[in-house]
Design a protein around this motif. Structure first.
Motif, mmCIF file in Angstrom:
data_model
loop_
_atom_site.group_PDB
_atom_site.id
_atom_site.type_symbol
_atom_site.label_atom_id
_atom_site.label_comp_id
_atom_site.label_asym_id
_atom_site.label_seq_id
_atom_site.Cartn_x
_atom_site.Cartn_y
_atom_site.Cartn_z
ATOM 1 N N LYS A 76 -2.437 -13.117 0.719
ATOM 2 C CA LYS A 76 -3.410 -12.219 0.082
ATOM 3 C C LYS A 76 -2.848 -11.570 -1.179
ATOM 4 O O LYS A 76 -3.492 -11.567 -2.227
ATOM 5 C CB LYS A 76 -3.827 -11.101 1.066
ATOM 6 N N SER A 77 -1.637 -11.008 -1.042
ATOM 7 C CA SER A 77 -1.055 -10.328 -2.204
ATOM 8 C C SER A 77 -0.786 -11.334 -3.313
ATOM 9 O O SER A 77 -1.078 -11.089 -4.488
ATOM 10 C CB SER A 77 0.260 -9.634 -1.822
ATOM 11 N N LEU A 78 -0.234 -12.460 -2.908
ATOM 12 C CA LEU A 78 0.100 -13.497 -3.881
ATOM 13 C C LEU A 78 -1.122 -13.956 -4.671
ATOM 14 O O LEU A 78 -1.120 -13.972 -5.902
ATOM 15 C CB LEU A 78 0.718 -14.691 -3.128
ATOM 16 N N LEU A 160 -5.556 -2.634 -4.818
ATOM 17 C CA LEU A 160 -5.016 -1.677 -3.842
ATOM 18 C C LEU A 160 -4.606 -2.463 -2.608
ATOM 19 O O LEU A 160 -5.430 -2.786 -1.746
ATOM 20 C CB LEU A 160 -6.063 -0.618 -3.497
ATOM 21 N N ASP A 161 -3.315 -2.791 -2.550
ATOM 22 C CA ASP A 161 -2.817 -3.614 -1.444
ATOM 23 C C ASP A 161 -2.458 -2.705 -0.274
ATOM 24 O O ASP A 161 -2.057 -1.561 -0.479
ATOM 25 C CB ASP A 161 -1.583 -4.398 -1.919
ATOM 26 N N GLU A 162 -2.606 -3.236 0.936
ATOM 27 C CA GLU A 162 -2.328 -2.449 2.154
ATOM 28 C C GLU A 162 -3.114 -1.142 2.110
ATOM 29 O O GLU A 162 -2.575 -0.064 2.399
ATOM 30 C CB GLU A 162 -0.828 -2.172 2.296
ATOM 31 N N ILE A 163 -4.391 -1.255 1.809
ATOM 32 C CA ILE A 163 -5.210 -0.065 1.591
ATOM 33 C C ILE A 163 -5.364 0.771 2.864
ATOM 34 O O ILE A 163 -5.630 1.966 2.799
ATOM 35 C CB ILE A 163 -6.592 -0.466 1.016
ATOM 36 N N SER A 194 -6.344 -5.609 2.958
ATOM 37 C CA SER A 194 -5.830 -5.041 4.206
ATOM 38 C C SER A 194 -5.318 -6.133 5.140
ATOM 39 O O SER A 194 -5.957 -7.171 5.295
ATOM 40 C CB SER A 194 -6.917 -4.236 4.916
ATOM 41 N N ASN A 195 -4.174 -5.868 5.753
ATOM 42 C CA ASN A 195 -3.644 -6.790 6.760
ATOM 43 C C ASN A 195 -4.352 -6.620 8.091
ATOM 44 O O ASN A 195 -4.140 -7.394 9.014
ATOM 45 C CB ASN A 195 -2.150 -6.517 7.008
ATOM 46 N N LYS A 196 -5.139 -5.565 8.186
ATOM 47 C CA LYS A 196 -5.758 -5.256 9.472
ATOM 48 C C LYS A 196 -7.242 -5.507 9.409
ATOM 49 O O LYS A 196 -7.971 -4.788 8.746
ATOM 50 C CB LYS A 196 -5.534 -3.783 9.803
ATOM 51 N N ALA A 261 3.549 -17.081 6.206
ATOM 52 C CA ALA A 261 4.415 -17.703 5.196
ATOM 53 C C ALA A 261 5.596 -16.807 4.861
ATOM 54 O O ALA A 261 6.677 -17.286 4.529
ATOM 55 C CB ALA A 261 3.614 -18.006 3.930
ATOM 56 N N ARG A 262 5.377 -15.506 4.945
ATOM 57 C CA ARG A 262 6.493 -14.609 4.622
ATOM 58 C C ARG A 262 7.640 -14.822 5.600
ATOM 59 O O ARG A 262 8.799 -14.910 5.216
ATOM 60 C CB ARG A 262 6.043 -13.153 4.678
ATOM 61 N N LYS A 263 7.282 -14.935 6.893
ATOM 62 C CA LYS A 263 8.333 -15.129 7.889
ATOM 63 C C LYS A 263 9.040 -16.449 7.666
ATOM 64 O O LYS A 263 10.255 -16.548 7.804
ATOM 65 C CB LYS A 263 7.751 -15.053 9.295
HETATM 66 MG MG MG Z 1 0.527 -8.394 1.246
#
Ligand code: MG
Ligand code: ADP
Length: 402
Positions: A76-78, A160-163, A194-196, A261-263
């Motif tokens: 998402k951030s990428l 706004l990441d991780e809002i 949002s990750n959630k 992918a981060r992990k």
């Molecule tokens: Mg992110």
């Protein structure tokens, strides 16, 4: 000549600043790194949706607001950062003054912090020589700077990441009303991430519907996509350093664990760092397994970090029980409680009641650490609950000892 002098003379600058024999471009494996287009895998639809939201802005029109949901490590951030950079380049070609600012709300979690980041971010693009104090000002002063700076801008996009980490909504209100309230003539667009996914309803309540022109979800990667993502960064390592099975194995491990992918990237980096630390010439499956294990221990440690000692005695007891019985992995509340009592007493602590331990077990089930089932027990026989540890007991014990 003293000993230390002769030591020093053996030491060339090449040795002193040696970057090792494993990595070639470590930065490719850093979390915040935004890779170029050619390294981005399997996110064409998502890129297009973000592109569509920003499309009008590249022509000097109003961007559409967007909300993106999805588990961590799904890109998402990428994708948001990558597409907004490209939108800025395109806008520039079109003679449109486009500024985007990326804000991680897990750092900037108050209205003042977000307002400051926006003001400083726009300042850096528009008028780098303008001095804006970084302390001692409140949100309203930062807005004041922001609206002033935006006079020289056609379109402003804020990510706004991780809002869900943002502690107050006022900044969202300000942004959604900026145009209609006459604060600025510049078009303002907001990409909220949002990750959630559970956060969705809460966000609906929190923000003006104008921030939600459209929303969509990023889905986890499968093993093949993770493999491509890693292959595309193989050049983070020196040539021929990675054993052939390392990338596919990392991808398979990460796919099993929620397609993050981060992990995957973190684990392959750690495997490389272990090889480097041990002075090995190649990164092997065994480095990978060690890195994976270390990551699991760390994660479990984080999970239990804030727990009471009784939760830890309980988890330790269940791990010890599981290890002691190779053929059995389900244990009654009663058996667990007996083991827990020994554990608490051995630690010099007053055991809590079985009923409370039972409730702690239920909490662990909720967290996915344990699982429970009713035994068969026909009528009159009284079925009872049995519990199973869902993690490798060795990892649990290592984490609790760490
Ligand atoms: Mg992110
Ligand atoms: N499709 C992809 N192609 C290449 N790298 C990716 C892709 N998706 C994620 N990554 C990488 O994985 C890591 C996590 O991605 P990120 O965008 O931070 O996920 P999220 O924001 O969803 O948690 C980053 O290092 C990112 O560069």
């Amino acid at each position: 000549m003293t000993d230390s002098d002769s030591d020093l003379s053996d030491f060339t600058d090449d040795d002193l600043f040696s970057t090792g024999n494993i990595f070639a471009r470590r930065e490719l494996l850093r979390v915040g790194h935004v890779p170029e287009r050619a390294r981005i895998v399997g996110r064409d639809d998502e890129m297009q949706r973000v592109g569509k939201a920003l499309g009008p802005a590249t022509q000097g029109g109003p961007p559409r607001n967007l909300i993106i949901y999805g588990k961590t490590g799904t890109g998402k951030s990428l994708v948001s950062r990558h597409v907004s950079r490209r939108a800025r380049d395109r806008a520039e070609e079109n003679g449109v003054r486009f500024v985007s600012v990326y804000i991680d709300c897990s750092d900037a979690d108050t209205e003042t912090r977000v307002a400051r980041r926006m003001a400083l971010g726009v300042r850096d693009e528009v008028d780098p020589s303008l001095h804006i104090p970084t302390s001692g000002l409140g949100a309203s002063e930062y807005y004041h700077y922001l609206w002033n700076l935006l006079e020289a801008v056609d379109v402003f996009v804020v990510i706004l990441d991780e809002i869900d980490k943002l502690r107050d909504d006022e900044v969202l209100m300000q942004l959604s009303r900026a145009e209609e309230s006459g604060k600025t003539d510049c078009y303002v667009g907001v990409i909220s991430i949002s990750n959630k996914i559970e956060y969705r309803e809460r966000l609906n309540e929190r923000v003006n519907s104008s921030l939600q022109d459209s929303e969509f979800v990023f889905h986890p990667y499968d093993a093949a996509q993770l493999k491509d993502i890693l292959e595309n960064r193989r050049d983070a390592f020196q040539a021929d350093v990675l054993e052939d099975s390392v990338i596919p194995k990392t991808a398979a491990l990460a796919a099993r664990e929620h397609g993050d992918a981060r992990k995957a990237i973190e684990i392959i980096y750690e495997a490389g760092a272990l090889a480097e630390g041990q002075g090995d010439a190649r990164v092997t499956e065994s480095h990978l397994e060690d890195a994976q294990r270390e990551a699991e221990v760390n994660r479990f440690q984080e999970l239990v970090a804030g727990s009471t000692p009784h939760v830890k005695y309980l988890l330790r007891s269940l791990a010890i029980l599981t290890q002691s019985r190779p053929t059995k992995d389900m244990f009654s509340t009663h058996d667990i409680y007996q083991r827990y009592k020994q554990q608490a007493e051995a630690e010099g602590s007053e055991p809590i009641t079985q009923d409370r331990v039972y409730r702690l077990l239920k909490e662990q089930t909720f967290l996915g650490v344990t699982e429970s089932h009713h035994t068969g027990g026909g009528r009159g026989q009284g079925s009872y609950l049995e519990h199973r540890l869902m993690r490798d007991p060795e990892i649990v014990l290592d984490a609790l000892d760490g």
